[in-house]
Design a protein around this motif. Structure first.
Motif, PDB file in Angstrom:
ATOM      1  N   VAL A   1       0.844  -1.200   0.000  1.00  0.00           N
ATOM      2  CA  VAL A   1       0.000   0.000   0.000  1.00  0.00           C
ATOM      3  C   VAL A   1       0.881   1.252   0.000  1.00  0.00           C
TER       4      VAL A   1
ATOM      5  N   ALA B   1       2.180   1.795  -3.458  1.00  0.00           N
ATOM      6  CA  ALA B   1       1.142   2.405  -4.302  1.00  0.00           C
ATOM      7  C   ALA B   1       0.968   3.887  -3.958  1.00  0.00           C
TER       8      ALA B   1
ATOM      9  N   VAL C   1       3.619   6.157  -5.633  1.00  0.00           N
ATOM     10  CA  VAL C   1       3.549   6.401  -7.079  1.00  0.00           C
ATOM     11  C   VAL C   1       3.170   7.853  -7.392  1.00  0.00           C
TER      12      VAL C   1
ATOM     13  N   VAL D   1       9.237   4.413  -4.396  1.00  0.00           N
ATOM     14  CA  VAL D   1       8.466   3.284  -4.935  1.00  0.00           C
ATOM     15  C   VAL D   1       9.353   2.044  -4.960  1.00  0.00           C
TER      16      VAL D   1
END
Length: 120
Positions: free
Chosen positions: A50, A53, A56, A69
């Motif tokens: 998570v 993500a 990003v 990332v």
């Protein structure tokens, strides 16, 4: 752009620190803590995905660095390896790798809270 990453990475770091607490409880004789240690390992892996993500948007469209990332994905790989080592009871590698994972997660969490640098 940083708030989702800050929250996700800080949560991940706390969950990974808790792994050491649960292991210590198990070693102190609270045998149910081993189940908690195992379950929290799975949830920690999910939490770091998570966080990846959430990192990003730091890069796209935030134009920030890509390395958070990649660092989160690398941390996920280390957690997966850590889980395998734990099930194989290779504690001579499992314990120091756990310390390294906690340190890396804490470092990412601290970095996430640093102020944004504004380009001149």
């Amino acid at each position: 752009m940083r708030w989702p990453f800050r929250i996700a990475m800080s949560t991940t770091a706390v969950m990974l620190f808790d792994q050491a607490v649960f292991a210590g409880q198990f070693l102190a004789g609270t045998f149910g803590a081993l189940h908690t240690h195992r379950a929290n390992a799975t949830y920690s892996g999910i939490a770091v995905l998570v966080a990846a993500a959430a990192a990003v948007p730091l890069r796209w469209p935030g134009r920030g660095p890509l390395w958070p990332v990649l660092a989160c994905l690398g941390l996920f790989g280390l957690i997966a390896l850590q889980i395998v080592l734990g099930f194989q009871r290779l504690l001579t590698v499992h314990v120091p790798l756990g310390v390294a994972i906690i340190g890396l997660a804490a470092g990412l969490a601290v970095w996430s809270w640093r102020p944004d640098r504004v380009a001149a």
